[in-house]
Enzyme design. Sequence first.
Site, mmCIF file in Angstrom:
data_model
loop_
_atom_site.group_PDB
_atom_site.id
_atom_site.type_symbol
_atom_site.label_atom_id
_atom_site.label_comp_id
_atom_site.label_asym_id
_atom_site.label_seq_id
_atom_site.Cartn_x
_atom_site.Cartn_y
_atom_site.Cartn_z
ATOM 1 N N ARG A 14 0.618 -1.337 0.096
ATOM 2 C CA ARG A 14 0.011 0.044 -0.030
ATOM 3 C C ARG A 14 0.823 1.200 0.048
ATOM 4 N NH1 ARG A 14 -4.936 0.458 3.729
ATOM 5 N NH2 ARG A 14 -3.393 0.134 5.438
ATOM 6 N N ASP A 15 2.166 1.347 -0.325
ATOM 7 C CA ASP A 15 2.873 2.310 -0.474
ATOM 8 C C ASP A 15 4.360 2.376 -1.180
ATOM 9 O OD1 ASP A 15 3.326 5.180 0.246
ATOM 10 O OD2 ASP A 15 4.429 4.858 2.230
ATOM 11 N N ILE A 16 3.919 1.629 -2.280
ATOM 12 C CA ILE A 16 5.249 1.452 -3.122
ATOM 13 C C ILE A 16 5.260 2.652 -3.923
ATOM 14 C CG2 ILE A 16 5.722 0.167 -5.193
ATOM 15 C CD1 ILE A 16 4.062 -2.187 -4.366
#
Length: 243
Positions: A79-81
């Site tokens: 969820r935070d690439i």
Amino acid sequence: EASTLTTLRHANLPRVLDRFALSEHEHCMVMDFAGQVNLEQVRKQQGSALPLKRVMLWADQLCDVLDYIHSQNPPVIHRDIKPSNIILTPDDRVMLVDFGIAKQQEIGRTTATAAGGFTAGYSPPEQYDDNVRTDVQSDIYALGVTLYVLLTGQEFPGSVGLLQKVSTQPKAAHLLNPEVTLPVSAAIRKATQLDKANRFANAREFKAALHSPTPVLLPTSTTRRRTTQRKKLWWERLALPAI
């Protein structure tokens, strides 16, 4: 984050060796030292698009590690690439870090809160709405944006602005960097579709499309119009209570 990482073992993930609490509000992790340079720093030092061959090597590794975490039971969604969460090792290998807002996906359930964990430009539309489930395809979107930024040297518009048509659709990657092939450009375009139903189903499909000799098919203009109409109604419903 520690609870998630202690169960994972992959060549492109740092190992968590130990974890402990100093106090009620101070928690520590002991993990492998991956390096000090991330891909955001690399691209800023370059000042322009990075070489296709080098980015494709990283793309393969990132697709493999996403396939691994998404194959867990239940799937782990990062969820935070983004480039700053990808460490470059001295041997030019990438390590995916910062699982602080990762979640273990429970099929059929939405995420309780947005966790304040999204990055403008890299987060798909569903990540801004507590009532919509983030899943494997949410990570596919963020990886697609990451590859676009590395290969073009250009920022990617935020998904909210694209949905509301206040941002201009980004140019295809091959138009900004002639080194980018049509199949790679089309694969990135498909990965970053606003409607996640039009994205790749998993990281294996994305990796295969990046290496395909022919461009992957994209949604037709009719499909795009229907998707835009649905999204417009959804965002109007979402915006009214906020106002």
